[in-house]
Write an enzyme that holds these catalytic residues in place. Structure first.
Site, PDB file in Angstrom:
ATOM      1  N   GLN A 113       0.849  -1.191   0.000  1.00  0.00           N
ATOM      2  CA  GLN A 113       0.000   0.000   0.000  1.00  0.00           C
ATOM      3  C   GLN A 113       0.882   1.238   0.000  1.00  0.00           C
ATOM      4  O   GLN A 113       1.769   1.355   0.850  1.00  0.00           O
ATOM      5  CB  GLN A 113      -0.876  -0.039   1.262  1.00  0.00           C
ATOM      6  CG  GLN A 113      -1.815   1.135   1.413  1.00  0.00           C
ATOM      7  CD  GLN A 113      -2.369   1.222   2.834  1.00  0.00           C
ATOM      8  OE1 GLN A 113      -1.850   0.591   3.736  1.00  0.00           O
ATOM      9  NE2 GLN A 113      -3.422   1.989   3.022  1.00  0.00           N
ATOM     10  N   GLY A 114       0.639   2.152  -0.931  1.00  0.00           N
ATOM     11  CA  GLY A 114       1.386   3.409  -0.971  1.00  0.00           C
ATOM     12  C   GLY A 114       0.470   4.572  -0.645  1.00  0.00           C
ATOM     13  O   GLY A 114      -0.036   5.245  -1.550  1.00  0.00           O
ATOM     14  N   SER A 161       0.786   6.542   2.935  1.00  0.00           N
ATOM     15  CA  SER A 161       1.506   7.505   3.780  1.00  0.00           C
ATOM     16  C   SER A 161       2.739   8.048   3.076  1.00  0.00           C
ATOM     17  O   SER A 161       3.370   7.356   2.280  1.00  0.00           O
ATOM     18  CB  SER A 161       1.956   6.836   5.083  1.00  0.00           C
ATOM     19  OG  SER A 161       0.855   6.474   5.856  1.00  0.00           O
ATOM     20  N   SER A 184       4.463  -1.790   4.302  1.00  0.00           N
ATOM     21  CA  SER A 184       4.761  -3.195   4.599  1.00  0.00           C
ATOM     22  C   SER A 184       4.705  -4.007   3.313  1.00  0.00           C
ATOM     23  O   SER A 184       3.896  -3.709   2.420  1.00  0.00           O
ATOM     24  CB  SER A 184       3.737  -3.765   5.584  1.00  0.00           C
ATOM     25  OG  SER A 184       3.784  -3.041   6.782  1.00  0.00           O
ATOM     26  N   GLU A 202      -9.773  -1.936   5.598  1.00  0.00           N
ATOM     27  CA  GLU A 202      -8.676  -2.169   6.527  1.00  0.00           C
ATOM     28  C   GLU A 202      -9.221  -2.241   7.946  1.00  0.00           C
ATOM     29  O   GLU A 202      -8.910  -3.143   8.704  1.00  0.00           O
ATOM     30  CB  GLU A 202      -7.638  -1.044   6.423  1.00  0.00           C
ATOM     31  CG  GLU A 202      -6.509  -1.220   7.431  1.00  0.00           C
ATOM     32  CD  GLU A 202      -5.449  -0.136   7.336  1.00  0.00           C
ATOM     33  OE1 GLU A 202      -5.786   1.007   6.993  1.00  0.00           O
ATOM     34  OE2 GLU A 202      -4.289  -0.449   7.608  1.00  0.00           O
TER      35      GLU A 202
END
Lengths: 386, 322
Positions: free
Chosen positions: A127-128, A130, A162, A245
């Site tokens: 996941q991109g 932040s 992650s 999420e």
């Protein structure tokens, strides 16, 4: 109100329990989590086994390779996996976030191309979201996506990602309108992590290992077909991702907490606990049961009305703080052995690792401060603080 | 697995809330007329033939409304050990009870009859003198009984094993009702009171403690409903669940009330505002039957040694003084 399994749930549970007993490899049982959850082939093989048995994407629609099962089955799966101390499927971002977002906003081509490999663990997602300048305040995203010659050109930096170092794809939130601010002008893309210009640098964290990464995008070309939702409509798509999420997380966290409290009880039996420590252990067991039955309430509401109960929104907040207390209590029980690390420590350093790792729990996937704002504003209806 | 209330249970809650909003001090006969005193009494004895989950709905609403009277003492502590003809009297609103389990007995001012533990039995205490003691919570006094003699034998004292989880679960869910009302007052106040030109609920120093109060209440309520279900189903975990629920819910109620008082500022500390009454009931519940510490000791014995029931009960007290 009936807290027992229905006949059908009981059958599912029994079948699953037998399957786990038969198929869970001894060398990955009781793993400590962290980086160990994606290192080496064993975890992929285990994820593949889950997929072959029909336990990956249990609640996903059958047409996308899922089990089409009710959420109660997912809850049972997580409970039984925790009981057996089985590691989760390696594709947590894909199954929990990317997949549901693609199902909600993707084209038929996206679904056909991406969903099945997520479940089979052939392709890993990261996941991109932040960035160094956009943490809790996600609307501050600055990574740019410029549309030219039939593709987007992406430049910028993401962080705390992650799985990025092993990922095949990334769900990326970008700013496509350089004049825009805040929630407008954002665009949500699927990015091939093998594309030229993508660079991943692991970040060593408090535990000494690297679970998450920085991702640098240097003039990365992304085909327009990889757009999810509308150009400029990225915020709405990102909210779908975050909803999933936080929505599916509750039972996984509860299951993880059950394992911790059970191990804590074992530790107390092994090394002894004084009356004050016994009181603290009882508190943690009670809190764990409270999280479990709060999740059940929320889940039952979801099954009945299609919307989870508001009390479900507290799961992550409560779990994260409980996990921090439980792991610190374990160190207290370890007494003078508490500073020992890794192979030199009792239980292979399980508790020292868990305690340090737990400090991330109140930061990742929504800080406790943000989650308290969400409870205050969306559940209690208090005036907005911003 | 289904952890929701049935439409009938939801309707019962709605009825209870409406009635208690309109009638702040209902008479025992009125509660009987509503069918509340006979919820778990068999239909052939004039009751509704329902169970403890329905009674839990009423306990919670009575707690929320801070109702005075012997409902909890009668229904949670005595009703199931009564022979059926005496249960019929309770269902009809002709009798109310309290149980003299320790030296301080609740609801002696309103309960008509007293059950008492002596030797291997539970008896109706006859001819005893009652003295009501002043308590901080004026809505639920304690008292002592003197003299008197055991009359009719109601049950074997082993019935206490069944009564204790019932009583603890009832106190837990009542505490949730108390906490809910205190939280509602705080939210209302934080959303309307203005200082420094803004509603105080925008300040995270105010809103975050309220988020924590909500969280603590919902966790406690999950435990209380779990315990209520275990009691209703005579699940083997009922004693542990009830101990966990009472310890957690009483503490939650006290803390939610304290947060609410703080959020209200000066007005929350006055006699005029209802908050202190909710707070005193929460404190009453926390101190009654068993402390959080002793209940957690029971939970620890279950978690660490697998003991499902608490240790031997304290020496029963037949009569006090006189």
């Amino acid at each position: 109100m009936d807290l027992r399994d229905t006949a059908e749930e009981a059958a599912f549970r029994a079948e699953l329990r037998a399957w786990l007993e038969e198929n869970l490899p001894g060398d990955i049982q009781g793993h400590r989590g962290g980086a160990a959850r994606f290192e080496g082939e064993a975890m992929r093989a285990w994820s593949r086994a889950l997929y072959d048995a029909g336990y990956a994407g249990l609640t996903w629609p059958k047409e996308y390779g899922g089990g089409g099962a009710p959420y109660t089955h997912q809850a049972i799966l997580l409970e039984e996996m925790a009981r057996a101390e089985a590691p989760p499927h390696v594709g947590v971002i894909g199954i929990g976030m990317a997949g549901p977002t693609i199902m909600a906003h993707g084209t038929e081509e996206h679904k056909a191309r991406h969903l099945a490999p997520i479940l089979s663990a052939e392709e890993i997602w990261c996941q991109g979201f932040s960035e160094p300048g956009a943490g809790s305040d996600l609307a501050g995203v600055r990574t740019s996506a410029r549309l030219e010659d039939g593709h987007f050109v992406v430049d910028g930096q993401k962080v705390w990602s992650s799985f990025a170092h092993i990922a095949d794809f990334c769900i990326l939130l970008t700013r496509s309108d350089p004049e825009s601010t805040r929630h407008a002008g954002l665009t949500y893309l699927i990015v091939d992590m093998k594309a030229p210009g993508v660079e991943v640098r692991p970040l060593t964290q408090i535990t000494g290992e690297a679970e998450f990464n920085e991702i640098f995008f240097n003039a990365v070309e992304v085909p327009v077909e990889n757009l999810l939702g509308e150009v400029g409509g990225g915020w709405q798509v990102a909210m779908t991702t975050l909803l999933h999420e936080r929505g599916t997380l509750g039972f996984a966290l509860q299951a993880a907490l059950e394992v911790q409290v059970r191990k804590l009880a074992t530790l107390a039996r092994d090394r002894g606990a004084d009356p004050i420590q016994r009181d603290k252990i009882a508190r943690e067991w009670i809190e764990m049961q409270a999280v479990r039955y709060t999740n059940y309430r929320s889940l039952s509401q979801l099954m009945k009305t299609g919307l989870p109960g508001p009390e479900g929104s507290i799961s992550k907040l409560v779990w994260s703080e409980a996990n921090q207390r439980v792991t610190k209590l374990a160190l207290e029980l370890l007494g003078p052995d508490a500073p020992l690390w890794d192979g030199n420590a009792p239980y292979g350093g399980y508790w020292q690792y868990q305690q340090l790792r737990s400090r991330g729990n109140t930061i990742e996937a929504g800080t406790s401060e943000v989650l308290r704002n969400i409870v205050a504003e969306r559940v209690l209806g208090l005036p907005k603080s911003r | 697995m289904d952890f929701t209330f049935t439409p009938e249970q939801d309707a019962l809650r709605e009825q209870a809330r409406d009635f208690l909003t309109a009638n702040s001090e209902p008479a025992w006969a009125e509660l009987a007329e509503l069918g509340w005193t006979g919820v778990s009494v068999a239909e052939e004895d004039g009751g509704a033939g329902l169970g403890f989950v329905e009674e839990a709905v009423i306990f919670e609403e009575l707690g929320r409304a801070l109702t005075k009277g012997p409902y909890l003492s009668t229904v949670a502590a005595v009703l199931p050990i009564l022979p059926s003809e005496l249960q019929a009297e309770v269902a009809a609103g002709e009798a109310s009870w309290t149980l003299a389990l320790g030296p301080l007995v609740p609801d002696l001012d309103t309960a008509q009859r007293i059950a008492v533990v002596g030797g291997d039995g539970i008896f109706e205490l006859e001819g005893a003198e009652r003295e009501i003691l002043q308590t901080t919570d004026e809505t639920r006094p304690l008292g002592v009984v003197r003299g008197g003699a055991p009359g009719r034998r109601l049950a074997d004292s082993t019935a206490l094993d069944e009564i204790r989880p019932r009583l603890l679960a009832a106190l837990a869910i009542e505490a949730c009702g108390v906490a809910r009302r205190a939280l509602e007052y705080a939210i209302e106040y934080a959303a309307s009171r203005e200082q420094f030109g803004r509603r105080i609920g925008v300040y995270q120093a105010v809103s975050h403690p309220l988020a924590d109060a909500y969280t603590q209440l919902e966790l406690a309520r999950s435990l209380a409903l779990w315990a209520a279900w275990c009691v209703a189903e005579q699940d083997e975990l009922a004693p542990v669940a009830a101990a966990a629920a009472k310890a957690s819910a009483a503490e939650a109620a006290v803390q939610v009330c304290e947060t609410s008082i703080q959020v209200h500022g000066g007005i929350g500390f006055t006699w005029e505002h209802v908050l202190h009454r909710l707070y005193k009931r929460a404190l009453w519940i926390e101190s009654f039957a068993a402390s959080g510490t002793s209940l957690r000791a029971e939970v620890a014995a279950y978690v660490l040694e697998g003991k499902k029931a608490p240790g031997p009960a304290p020496e029963p007290v037949l009569t006090q003084g006189g």
